[in-house]
Design a protein around this motif. Sequence first.
Motif, short mmCIF file in Angstrom:
data_model
loop_
_atom_site.label_atom_id
_atom_site.label_comp_id
_atom_site.label_asym_id
_atom_site.label_seq_id
_atom_site.Cartn_x
_atom_site.Cartn_y
_atom_site.Cartn_z
N SER A 52 0.83 -1.21 0.00
CA SER A 52 0.00 0.00 0.00
C SER A 52 0.86 1.25 0.00
O SER A 52 0.55 2.23 -0.69
N MET A 53 1.93 1.24 0.78
CA MET A 53 2.84 2.39 0.81
C MET A 53 3.45 2.59 -0.56
O MET A 53 3.53 3.71 -1.06
N SER A 54 3.90 1.50 -1.15
CA SER A 54 4.53 1.57 -2.47
C SER A 54 3.57 2.12 -3.52
O SER A 54 3.94 2.93 -4.36
N SER A 55 2.33 1.68 -3.45
CA SER A 55 1.32 2.15 -4.39
C SER A 55 1.08 3.65 -4.22
O SER A 55 0.91 4.37 -5.20
N ALA A 56 1.10 4.11 -2.99
CA ALA A 56 0.84 5.53 -2.71
C ALA A 56 1.96 6.44 -3.21
O ALA A 56 1.70 7.56 -3.66
N VAL A 57 3.21 5.96 -3.16
CA VAL A 57 4.34 6.82 -3.54
C VAL A 57 4.97 6.46 -4.87
O VAL A 57 5.84 7.18 -5.36
N GLY A 58 4.57 5.34 -5.44
CA GLY A 58 5.08 4.97 -6.75
C GLY A 58 6.45 4.31 -6.75
O GLY A 58 7.10 4.24 -7.79
N LYS A 59 6.89 3.83 -5.60
CA LYS A 59 8.18 3.15 -5.51
C LYS A 59 8.08 2.10 -4.41
O LYS A 59 7.52 2.36 -3.35
N HIS A 60 8.66 0.93 -4.65
CA HIS A 60 8.60 -0.14 -3.66
C HIS A 60 9.40 0.28 -2.42
O HIS A 60 10.60 0.51 -2.50
N THR A 61 8.70 0.40 -1.30
CA THR A 61 9.37 0.81 -0.06
C THR A 61 8.54 0.40 1.15
O THR A 61 7.33 0.22 1.05
N GLY A 62 9.20 0.26 2.27
CA GLY A 62 8.53 -0.04 3.52
C GLY A 62 8.83 1.01 4.58
O GLY A 62 8.30 0.97 5.68
#
Length: 81
Positions: A52-62
């Motif tokens: 969900s975070m990745s989708s919100a910012v456009g980059k795979h991240t935690g």
Amino acid sequence: MGFDAAAEAAKKGSSRLLLIGSDISDRTKRAITAVAQETDTPMIILIEPMESMSSAVGKHTGIISVNDEGFAKKMKTLCGE
């Protein structure tokens, strides 16, 4: 975004808030918690997973470092902190 960038921002004093995905590994969670404690940087572990975070910012991240004071304050309010 990501552990290295967030830890560096916290150590430089530019991070106002660390947002952590609910499903990051225990090892990463321990490491970023240690950085947050040593730099006195507020940290929120979200109920949202990394996807969900990745989708919100456009980059795979935690892990996301919020460096803007106003945005960090708003995020704390939205997260109930």
